[in-house]
Design an enzyme around this catalytic site. Structure first.
Site, PDB file in Angstrom:
ATOM      1  N   CYS A 230       0.796  -1.211   0.000  1.00 25.53           N
ATOM      2  CA  CYS A 230       0.000   0.000   0.000  1.00 25.53           C
ATOM      3  C   CYS A 230       0.830   1.262   0.000  1.00 25.53           C
ATOM      4  CB  CYS A 230      -0.909   0.021   1.231  1.00 25.53           C
ATOM      5  SG  CYS A 230      -2.007  -1.368   1.298  1.00 25.53           S
ATOM      6  N   HIS A 309      12.616   0.894   5.191  1.00 19.67           N
ATOM      7  CA  HIS A 309      12.259  -0.511   4.988  1.00 19.67           C
ATOM      8  C   HIS A 309      12.708  -1.323   6.183  1.00 19.67           C
ATOM      9  CE1 HIS A 309      11.230  -4.144   2.997  1.00 19.67           C
ATOM     10  NE2 HIS A 309      11.114  -3.573   1.820  1.00 19.67           N
ATOM     11  N   HIS A 393      -1.038  19.993   7.120  1.00 21.59           N
ATOM     12  CA  HIS A 393      -1.987  18.929   6.802  1.00 21.59           C
ATOM     13  C   HIS A 393      -1.300  17.577   6.871  1.00 21.59           C
ATOM     14  CE1 HIS A 393      -4.535  22.136   5.426  1.00 21.59           C
ATOM     15  NE2 HIS A 393      -3.582  22.533   4.612  1.00 21.59           N
ATOM     16  N   HIS A 397      -2.246   7.140   5.499  1.00 17.23           N
ATOM     17  CA  HIS A 397      -2.842   6.071   4.714  1.00 17.23           C
ATOM     18  C   HIS A 397      -4.043   5.473   5.444  1.00 17.23           C
ATOM     19  CE1 HIS A 397      -3.397   2.421   2.548  1.00 17.23           C
ATOM     20  NE2 HIS A 397      -2.898   1.670   3.497  1.00 17.23           N
ATOM     21  N   HIS A 426     -14.147   6.309   5.412  1.00 17.66           N
ATOM     22  CA  HIS A 426     -15.601   6.166   5.470  1.00 17.66           C
ATOM     23  C   HIS A 426     -16.225   6.147   4.075  1.00 17.66           C
ATOM     24  CE1 HIS A 426     -19.794   7.568   6.087  1.00 17.66           C
ATOM     25  NE2 HIS A 426     -19.699   6.802   7.160  1.00 17.66           N
ATOM     26  N   ASN A 430     -10.605   1.316   2.186  1.00 14.95           N
ATOM     27  CA  ASN A 430      -9.158   1.275   2.035  1.00 14.95           C
ATOM     28  C   ASN A 430      -8.855   1.034   0.560  1.00 14.95           C
ATOM     29  OD1 ASN A 430      -6.482   0.623   1.885  1.00 14.95           O
ATOM     30  ND2 ASN A 430      -6.488  -0.794   3.614  1.00 14.95           N
TER      31      ASN A 430
END
Lengths: 502, 462
Positions: A230, A309, A393, A397, A426, A430
């Site tokens: 993702c 990572h 802001h 994710h 909402h 995802n």
């Protein structure tokens, strides 16, 4: 299931908290503007001296330095040489001209009741698994308007390769058509194309599919990233940035998506049913450019991009693992300590990005607290830098409600800061790598994006990776905006209950 | 020649493509509970099935029209939260253990299928069992909360044409509102406008002061038939068959010139007489009930969604002698007319509503009566068209359950090509009776056109 224990922060005594606030403000002002504060007395002194000396004395001083033509020429060349080296070695600025997000058709909507009904009908022999899915859905933070691709609406689902390709064509081509319209980009002008889609990787690749559909140039630099989870959108941005350093006067189109059709888990293992409940259809197409002419119309400028990572550790590597269950159904196994590992990865990322973005005041405090803990007393509470000072802001994710809650707690963010993430979860669910762009779109649609605002995008992905990008807004974005939120932004923000009773 | 047609019939001509759920495009207001009226509760064990046949003059890509219909169905469902909800039984204090609909946004099941050949070929060679393949139905599951109350099937015919099947439980809808659902869906698909959105509300209370009739035949019928339990034996033994007849102009044929008679009355009378003879009744007429829509009587709009049809038995005041059959027909038609114009009035219906609400918990059964249902006005004022080039060529209707009685006669409007006074009648009778009815000269004098073949039996007329 992840347990959320959100105890409200303790409210200190009001008078002491106000005092603390002013002390903190004073300290921050002092440290952040230290150089300026230092410079002012020096300038003042020099100016006074100059006025005192008068023009003749100044000229006398200059003459005594014995400048001749050679000196002047060498100095000029030195200055020109140093400036040229400086400007040449400065990395090219990468501009985000514009981006577009895919808005799913209303006929793909999946209300909770329909999802549960299908689950019950497809898993007719596993009522416990169905119960588990229901509990997940109730607490997921998703709404009733998220969308799944048509193949998943069938009873039973028919995830054929054809259906997967259809979904890919639908989401990608719609997003790209929208991007072309918004930016006026001609397909033949695309120099670099990067597509990231983690779980669907046909031959020819999705990037080849795009090149075929839009008849892109034969010398295009195309890349297809698969399997990267993702957080792959920011990885694509990183790759684009590096390519744009090497190729002057170019642009890059990034397409981030996740194709749901082939990955709908059809077995009954609980840990593998979780993605079914959360993952939904979505895609984003982004246009990056290093051309100076795009400086004026671009929406954002890329400031920093940090990739972390944690795959060297076995625990992190195995925490999101695709495997077959006992009945040979392929699904993605989510480990129970996913949240803890995410927290670790985040800390790693913050350690790298902190010095790049935090103001000097926060860095000093953090350094002091670090040294103190190492040398004096290990029991001192670690100082968590206040990232709210570095960014206006935040785009976290929308991996799930637990991820957002955890990050809100760790970074001490207010509800308003995480509103974009919660509302995206909402409305759209995802959507994997493209969720960051839906969140950015939300902030713009709400009219909160002003010129000079800094945005922090944080993405997590399998591996385990934590990638973050910092953008600076180039101009104030006026509402109403055209995008996936245009028809529903007035309804947001909505109150999302802890548990939705099904 | 007949043998070859038989093998064609037996081949599996309908191929299922997929089953899915169609939901409305906008989320519904969660948590609303809809109660059923007394008319709904009394029809619970039955279900309805419709098949609409459309012929097209345009060739289309396979799947194209199905996709369009699926999308317009999603928009149509925005107005039907009851249809997309699910049945729950909740004890509410006052109403114990009765069904309600919880509007939870679950959607309706949609089945997509393909069939070989054209609509015309299909209609020529198919029977009841085959036709029911065009309209999917599932009996209630063990867990009713996951059971869809409505099923829509779209079958594309490979060589042209379309069949739309709609089935639903009688608890939610009667044939009138099921047909209105199709009409609303068709209007939305064709014009993108919802011209006759449904109206949901409970039955209106009595308008004037209570006025109990001394001789309420409607009420007595219900009192008697709601306590009927097992169906009489002769129904289960004999195999039921269904045929469709087209009557070009029943009013003219009957020679009746009394004003105020409708084609329904004449056709019901006709079948009553023919079925009586087929049953071997010499001096009496078969028991017959009329199924009539009382929306107009109760001053309800035709878009009222819910059950609003009642069963009224026809009583023969005079003893019958088997003399001139035309006179017999005239007599029966008069008795039917008395029911529709006289006996069935506002007070009779309101007495029934009150009785059902207070005294009755049982569903109604029609025993072994012949049931004649009046749907002849459902073709007005405009035809149900989904696209400009799709012409409605035929409409089939089935009602299954205890109200189906011992035989059914459903009078439907005919497609506009056949003339305004023509009617299509679907007749379901035990096989032995059906053969005799079709050979009856009185029936033949009305020049009906047999639109289907009778299953397993050779029929001389065509």
């Amino acid at each position: 299931a992840k347990h959320l224990t959100m105890s409200p922060p303790k409210m200190p005594d009001l008078s002491t908290s106000t005092k603390h606030k002013y002390v903190k403000l004073g300290y921050q002002y002092l440290v952040n503007n230290f150089l300026t504060l230092l410079l002012i007395p020096i300038l003042a002194y020099t100016a006074l001296e100059l006025f005192r000396m008068g023009p003749e004395e100044i000229l006398n001083h200059l003459n005594s330095l014995n400048f001749n033509l050679l000196h002047i020429l060498c100095s000029s060349f030195l200055i020109i040489f140093v400036s040229t080296v400086y400007f040449m070695s400065k990395p090219r600025t990468i501009y985000l001209v514009d981006y577009s997000c895919f808005k799913p058709p209303v006929t793909c909507r999946v209300p909770f009741a329909t999802f549960m009904e299908h689950s019950r009908l497809n898993l007719i022999d596993s009522p416990k698994s169905v119960e588990f899915q229901m509990r997940i859905l109730e607490r997921s933070g998703l709404g009733e308007e998220t969308c799944l691709p048509p193949a998943i609406h069938y009873i039973p689902p028919t995830p054929t390769m054809d259906a997967a390709r259809s979904e890919a064509e639908l989401v990608i081509f719609t997003a790209m058509d929208d991007l072309f319209k918004k930016t006026g980009l001609k397909p033949k002008d695309i120099d670099i194309l990067i597509v990231n889609c983690s779980l669907f990787s046909p031959t020819p690749s999705l990037s080849a599919m795009i090149i075929n559909k839009y008849k892109l140039r034969s010398n295009i630099k195309s890349l297809n990233l698969s399997g990267m989870g993702c957080s792959a959108s920011l990885i694509s941005v990183d790759v684009a940035r590096d390519l744009l350093q090497v190729h002057p006067n170019s642009n890059a189109v990034i397409v981030s998506t996740e194709i749901i059709t082939p990955n709908y888990y059809q077995g009954k293992e609980r840990a593998m049913l979780l993605p079914n409940c959360l993952f939904r259809m979505g895609a984003a197409a982004i246009l990056l450019s290093n051309r100076r002419s795009d400086r004026w119309r671009a929406k954002y400028k890329l400031c920093h991009l940090v990739r972390t990572h944690r795959g060297a550790e076995d625990k992190s590597y195995y925490c999101v693992y695709q495997q077959e269950d006992d009945e040979s159904h392929v699904g993605i196994n989510l480990n129970k300590d996913l949240m803890a590992i995410a927290g670790e990865a985040l800390k790693s990322n913050i350690t790298t990005i902190g010095p790049l973005v935090l103001p000097a005041s926060e860095q000093l405090l953090f350094l002091t607290s670090l040294i103190g803990r190492k040398i004096f007393n290990a029991k001192w509470k670690p100082y968590i830098p206040d990232f709210k000072m570095a960014f206006e802001h935040f785009c976290i994710h929308a991996g799930g409600r637990a991820v957002i809650d955890e990050l809100q707690k760790n970074l001490q963010l207010s509800a308003e800061h995480v509103e974009a993430s919660r509302m995206t979860l909402h409305r759209f669910g995802n959507t994997s790598s493209s969720s960051l762009w839906y969140e950015l779109s939300y902030i713009e649609a709400k009219g909160k994006m002003k010129r000079g605002d800094r945005v922090w995008q944080i993405a997590f992905g399998s591996g385990f990776k934590c990638n973050s990008a910092v953008w600076k807004s180039n101009r104030t974005i006026k509402t109403p905006t055209e995008g996936p939120w245009s028809d529903c932004i007035d309804r947001y923000p909505v109150f999302i209950p802890e548990v939705v009773k099904l | 020649m007949f043998a070859k047609e038989k093998t064609v019939m037996e081949e599996n001509r309908v191929r299922l493509i997929c089953k899915r759920t169609v939901v409305s495009t906008k989320p519904v207001e969660q948590g609303r509970l809809y109660r059923f009226s007394v008319f709904d509760h009394v029809m619970e064990p039955n279900h309805i099935r419709f098949v609409y046949y459309y012929q097209s003059s345009k060739t289309r890509e396979p799947g194209e029209i199905t996709k369009k219909l699926r999308e317009s169905l999603a928009y149509t469902l925005n107005c039907y939260p009851i249809v997309t909800g699910r049945l729950v039984k909740e004890t509410d204090g006052t109403e114990e253990n009765r069904w309600k609909v919880k509007s939870n946004d679950a959607g309706v099941r949609m089945i997509e299928a393909r069939a070989t050949g054209t609509v015309e070929e299909w209609r020529r060679s198919v029977n009841r069992e085959e036709e029911l393949k065009l309209v999917h139905w599932e009996d209630m599951y063990h867990l009713p909360y996951y059971w869809s109350t409505f099923y829509v099937q779209v079958t594309e015919f490979e060589s042209g044409g379309l069949a739309i099947g709609l089935s639903c439980t009688h608890l939610l809808a009667d044939p009138v509102c099921a047909m209105m659902f199709i009409r609303t869906w068709a209007d939305l698909t064709l014009t993108r406008n919802m011209m006759t959105p449904p109206i949901f509300h409970s039955l209106p209370p009595r308008r004037f002061s209570s006025h109990k009739l001394s001789n309420n035949q409607l009420l007595s019928h219900y009192i008697k038939y709601c306590s009927l339990t097992a169906p009489p034996l002769n129904i289960t033994e004999d195999h039921m068959v269904t045929i469709t007849l087209l009557f070009p102009d029943p009013m003219v044929q009957s020679g009746e010139n009394e004003a105020g008679l409708t084609a329904f009355e004449i056709l019901s009378g006709l079948f009553c007489v023919c079925v009586s003879r087929a049953k071997g009744k010499r001096n009496e007429l078969t028991d017959m009930s009329l199924c009539l829509d009382v929306r107009k009587l109760l001053r309800l709009d035709q878009s009222y969604f819910g059950n609003c049809m009642v069963y009224h038995k026809v009583h023969y005041s005079k003893p019958v002698k088997a003399i001139d059959r035309l006179l017999l027909l005239s007599y029966v038609v008069q008795e039917i007319h008395n029911v529709t114009k006289g006996l069935l009035d506002y007070h009779a219906v309101m007495d029934l509503v009150e009785w059902l609400g207070s005294n009755n918990n049982n569903p109604i059964s029609n025993g072994s009566d012949l049931v004649c249902t009046n749907l002849e006005n459902m073709g007005n004022p405009r035809p149900m068209m989904f696209e400009e080039d799709l012409m409605l060529s035929h409409l089939s209707c089935y009602v299954e359950g205890p109200v189906a009685g011992g035989g059914q006669v459903i009078v439907l409007p005919s497609s506009s090509g056949d003339g305004p006074m023509s009617r299509v009648v679907m007749v379901s009778l035990p096989q032995r009776e059906m053969v005799k009815v079709l050979e009856d000269e009185l029936l033949q004098s009305f020049s009906p056109v047999l639109l289907w073949r009778l299953q397993n039996k050779k029929i001389n007329k065509d």
